[in-house]
Design an enzyme around this catalytic site. Structure first.
Site, short mmCIF file in Angstrom:
data_model
loop_
_atom_site.label_atom_id
_atom_site.label_comp_id
_atom_site.label_asym_id
_atom_site.label_seq_id
_atom_site.Cartn_x
_atom_site.Cartn_y
_atom_site.Cartn_z
N TYR A 189 -27.05 56.21 6.14
CA TYR A 189 -27.62 57.19 7.06
C TYR A 189 -29.12 57.31 6.82
O TYR A 189 -29.56 57.69 5.72
CB TYR A 189 -26.95 58.56 6.90
CG TYR A 189 -25.47 58.59 7.21
CD1 TYR A 189 -24.87 57.57 7.97
CD2 TYR A 189 -24.67 59.63 6.76
CE1 TYR A 189 -23.51 57.60 8.24
CE2 TYR A 189 -23.31 59.66 7.04
CZ TYR A 189 -22.74 58.64 7.78
OH TYR A 189 -21.39 58.68 8.06
N TRP A 216 -14.33 62.26 11.99
CA TRP A 216 -15.70 62.41 12.48
C TRP A 216 -15.70 62.48 14.00
O TRP A 216 -14.77 62.03 14.66
CB TRP A 216 -16.61 61.32 11.95
CG TRP A 216 -16.31 59.89 12.28
CD1 TRP A 216 -15.50 59.04 11.56
CD2 TRP A 216 -16.84 59.11 13.36
NE1 TRP A 216 -15.50 57.79 12.13
CE2 TRP A 216 -16.32 57.80 13.24
CE3 TRP A 216 -17.73 59.39 14.40
CZ2 TRP A 216 -16.63 56.78 14.14
CZ3 TRP A 216 -18.05 58.37 15.29
CH2 TRP A 216 -17.50 57.10 15.17
N ALA A 276 -16.40 64.57 20.23
CA ALA A 276 -16.68 63.37 21.03
C ALA A 276 -18.17 63.25 21.30
O ALA A 276 -18.61 63.20 22.43
CB ALA A 276 -15.87 63.38 22.33
N ARG A 296 -27.74 64.21 22.33
CA ARG A 296 -27.28 62.95 21.75
C ARG A 296 -27.37 61.81 22.77
O ARG A 296 -27.67 60.67 22.44
CB ARG A 296 -25.82 63.12 21.27
CG ARG A 296 -25.14 61.89 20.72
CD ARG A 296 -25.68 61.45 19.37
NE ARG A 296 -25.58 62.47 18.36
CZ ARG A 296 -24.49 62.73 17.63
NH1 ARG A 296 -23.38 62.05 17.83
NH2 ARG A 296 -24.51 63.65 16.69
#
Length: 337
Positions: free
Chosen positions: A55, A206, A210, A229
């Site tokens: 990450y 995770w 969605a 996003r």
């Protein structure tokens, strides 16, 4: 305060709302905001934190380690992962070879500022490394005390079964699987979940929202919200694309009355829904603002009545992806260089 659940058939309890820092920390938001979100998670009673070395190319681990400084280590459950390329991306900077696994755990511990992680996870299955080599490396890491438990992420049921058998032979146990799971993405239900139940693993899921679609903020026929996003060119837009059809977005809006009936926001409904599955130990949630954390925690301990679970299925209908083959289909087909 979030409820606690056992992770697999181990004695380890984790908060069923687990704080994850996938795309946010070290990349999307500045470090001070990221730190504020971690502190908000602690204030909300979350004790379990999930990250990965990949990450933001190791920056996320550093941010999390800095944010947790001064906390009582024994009161935290810290999870990280290994597989994807890190550092300059040299030939051995990726995968689940013994070399990369052993070097990666040491790097992760240094960045996180801790002597051990509670759970160390294979971030994907490595088709280029013998599974025996990988599991032996994990066994050694457990014996060295650098990780207390071992898990996997996005492995198929067959891969989980093979890894579990080797782990048993080596004297340790796989206790968790970390797959994508939401009302719209249920590919684990037919194979991964039954296999995990049989073998004593539970799921840490995770993207329970969605990628944010189930929050209801994306409206059919309307422009994408700025800063969401879906407009993130660091990977978020690619991930969310499959859900951004008018049919899916219309069906999601039709969930609002269900959320209202339960006194939940749409996001809380999405998180509460994955937690109805008794093989799910925790839902991973991230945040770009501290106040989001307190809101997400309100999904903990919620029971959705059976008739509303049925109504959710009816509303979403054919928009739900259930094909168990999607886990293998979305996996790396060879070593990612």
């Amino acid at each position: 305060m979030p409820t606690y659940r056992y992770l697999g058939n181990s004695g380890l309890k984790i908060s069923e709302i687990t704080y994850g820092n996938w795309l946010t920390h070290g990349s999307q938001v500045e470090n001070d905001v990221a730190t504020a979100c971690v502190h908000a998670a602690l204030d909300a009673g979350i004790s379990t934190f999930d990250t990965a070395d990949v990450y933001a190319n190791t920056k996320a681990e550093q941010v999390l380690g800095d944010a947790l400084k001064g906390q009582r280590r024994e009161s935290l459950e810290i999870f990280t992962k290994v597989y994807w390329p890190t550092g300059p991306g040299g030939p051995n900077d990726t995968g689940l070879s013994r070399k990369h696994v052993m070097e990666s755990i040491n790097g992760s511990l240094k960045r996180l500022g801790t002597d051990y992680v509670d759970l160390y996870q294979a971030h994907r299955y490595d088709t280029e490394t013998p599974l025996e080599e990988t599991m032996q490396a994990f066994a050694d890491i457990v014996r060295q005390g650098k990780a207390l438990y071992i898990g996997v992420s996005e492995w198929t049921a067959d891969q989980i079964r093979a890894g579990h058998a080797l782990a048993q032979d080596l004297g340790f146990q796989l206790i968790s699987s970390q797959p994508q799971y939401s009302m719209l993405w249920r590919v684990i239900e037919d194979e991964v979940v039954p296999t995990s139940r049989e073998l004593g693993l539970s799921q840490i899921v995770w993207s329970p929202m969605a990628q944010g679609v189930l929050s209801g903020k994306y409206l059919p026929g309307r422009p994408l919200p700025a800063g969401s996003r879906a407009t993130d060119d660091k990977g978020g837009a690619r991930m969310i694309q499959r859900f951004l059809t008018d049919d899916v977005l219309t069906r999601v809006q039709n969930l609002r009355p269900v959320a209202d009936e339960l006194g939940l926001s749409m996001a809380q409904l999405a998180i509460a829904w994955v937690l109805q599955n008794d093989n799910v130990a925790a839902a991973l949630v991230g945040a770009s603002r501290p106040e989001q954390v307190a809101e997400n925690v309100k999904a903990s301990g919620v029971t959705i009545p059976a008739e509303l679970m049925t109504r959710i299925d009816e509303i979403l209908g054919g928009a739900v992806e259930r094909d168990p083959g999607k886990t293998a289909e979305n996996a790396p087909q060879g070593r990612v260089a």
